[in-house]
Design a protein around this motif. Structure first.
Motif, PDB file in Angstrom:
ATOM      1  N   ALA A   3       0.813  -1.213   0.000  1.00 46.35           N
ATOM      2  CA  ALA A   3       0.000   0.000   0.000  1.00 46.35           C
ATOM      3  C   ALA A   3       0.851   1.269   0.000  1.00 46.35           C
ATOM      4  N   THR A   4       2.131   1.151   0.383  1.00 50.46           N
ATOM      5  CA  THR A   4       3.026   2.309   0.330  1.00 50.46           C
ATOM      6  C   THR A   4       3.503   2.603  -1.083  1.00 50.46           C
ATOM      7  N   GLY A   5       3.175   1.723  -2.015  1.00 54.24           N
ATOM      8  CA  GLY A   5       3.657   1.866  -3.389  1.00 54.24           C
ATOM      9  C   GLY A   5       4.891   1.045  -3.677  1.00 54.24           C
ATOM     10  N   ALA A   6       5.401   0.350  -2.668  1.00 53.29           N
ATOM     11  CA  ALA A   6       6.564  -0.518  -2.866  1.00 53.29           C
ATOM     12  C   ALA A   6       6.124  -1.836  -3.476  1.00 53.29           C
ATOM     13  N   GLY A   7       7.081  -2.545  -4.069  1.00 54.69           N
ATOM     14  CA  GLY A   7       6.795  -3.856  -4.632  1.00 54.69           C
ATOM     15  C   GLY A   7       6.052  -3.770  -5.949  1.00 54.69           C
ATOM     16  N   ARG A   8       5.851  -4.930  -6.531  1.00 50.68           N
ATOM     17  CA  ARG A   8       5.161  -5.043  -7.817  1.00 50.68           C
ATOM     18  C   ARG A   8       4.111  -6.143  -7.729  1.00 50.68           C
ATOM     19  N   SER A   9       3.011  -5.956  -8.427  1.00 53.13           N
ATOM     20  CA  SER A   9       1.954  -6.963  -8.488  1.00 53.13           C
ATOM     21  C   SER A   9       1.632  -7.263  -9.939  1.00 53.13           C
ATOM     22  N   GLY A  10       1.218  -8.484 -10.219  1.00 53.10           N
ATOM     23  CA  GLY A  10       0.849  -8.875 -11.568  1.00 53.10           C
ATOM     24  C   GLY A  10       0.476 -10.337 -11.590  1.00 53.10           C
TER      25      GLY A  10
END
Length: 271
Positions: free
Chosen positions: A234-241
């Motif tokens: 939720a902080t904008g870190a990481g990647r999702s897909g």
């Protein structure tokens, strides 16, 4: 194939998915996977392992948490192997030990691939394939096997990553390293004995660790790792897909571990 049924994934399509997720050449990545969520794959779990190795390339390393498959709980309340089972418990040998079934077929596939190297702490065991496999798995201490100088600490120090390929977010084993580092009172510690294969023959040894079968302190729910990962994303870190059909996540180990340590310390009771 007819109608709207999606085609099965292949090694090539999975490699493309992993690249879109953000995995890069030379990465060291600890992988957790749920193949049922990935969907049909031509070549099964080996195709996914091949795709991971293809993307990280000859300079990269793929790691999988193993634990150890004994089939049954063999210890008494004090961590000693039950007397009537003592003669029947096979010794832990990193060269032949199998991953615990609960960790799924992807972990088992990584752990049985040619050239795999496995660390020597049975309960905290990690298997690795690739350029730095020996570096990550060497000299895995039997005391505090998730703490300093463990494969998990080395993944952080190496700028490694964690990929959750359809795996529930509360199964991110690296967060046990954050539990080990967090300065909170009341951590439950356990001692467990294991028969171990050594150059001198089979020896009985004790491993000591905080209790990873439950949250590090009673104040947290069983699935609090998922909350940590969700708050981190939720902080904008990481990647999702998506990898295949599986909702997947990729995070930097050096980012999520200090975040998790701070998260735990901020919410743990201090009395």
């Amino acid at each position: 194939m007819t109608g709207s049924t999606p085609p099965p994934s292949t090694r090539a399509s999975l490699a493309d998915d992993l690249r879109r997720l953000g995995l890069e050449p030379d990465d060291a990545v600890m992988v957790h996977g749920a193949l049922s969520r990935v969907g049909p794959v031509v070549g099964g779990p080996d195709a996914l392992v091949d795709a991971l190795l293809e993307v990280v390339g000859p300079g990269g390393t793929v790691l999988g948490y193993q634990d150890w498959e004994l089939g049954v709980d063999v210890w008494d309340a004090d961590g000693r192997v039950l007397e009537d089972l003592r003669a029947h418990v096979p010794p832990f040998d990193p060269a032949t030990a199998r991953a615990a079934r609960a960790h799924g077929i992807l972990a088992s596939t990584i752990g049985t691939r040619p050239g795999v190297v496995r660390s020597g702490n049975p309960g905290a065991s990690v298997a690795a394939l690739g350029a730095r496999a020996g570096e990550f798995t060497a000299d895995h201490n039997l005391v505090d096997g998730y703490g300093a100088d463990s494969p998990f600490a080395r993944l952080v120090d190496a700028g490694g990553r964690v990929a959750m390929i359809g795996a529930p977010l509360d199964t991110m084993t690296l967060l046990h390293h954050a539990e080990a580092l967090a300065d909170v009172p009341g951590k439950r510690r356990i001692r467990i004995e294991y028969p171990m294969v050594t150059p001198s023959g089979v020896e009985w040894r004790w491993a000591e660790e905080f209790d990873t079968d439950a949250p590090v302190v009673d104040a947290f729910p069983d699935d609090f790792f998922a909350r940590i990962v969700e708050d981190y994303l939720a902080t904008g870190a990481g990647r999702s897909g998506r990898v295949g059909r599986a909702e997947s996540v990729l995070v930097d180990a050096a980012g999520i571990v200090p975040f998790a340590v701070e998260w735990i310390e901020a919410r743990a009771p201090r009395h």
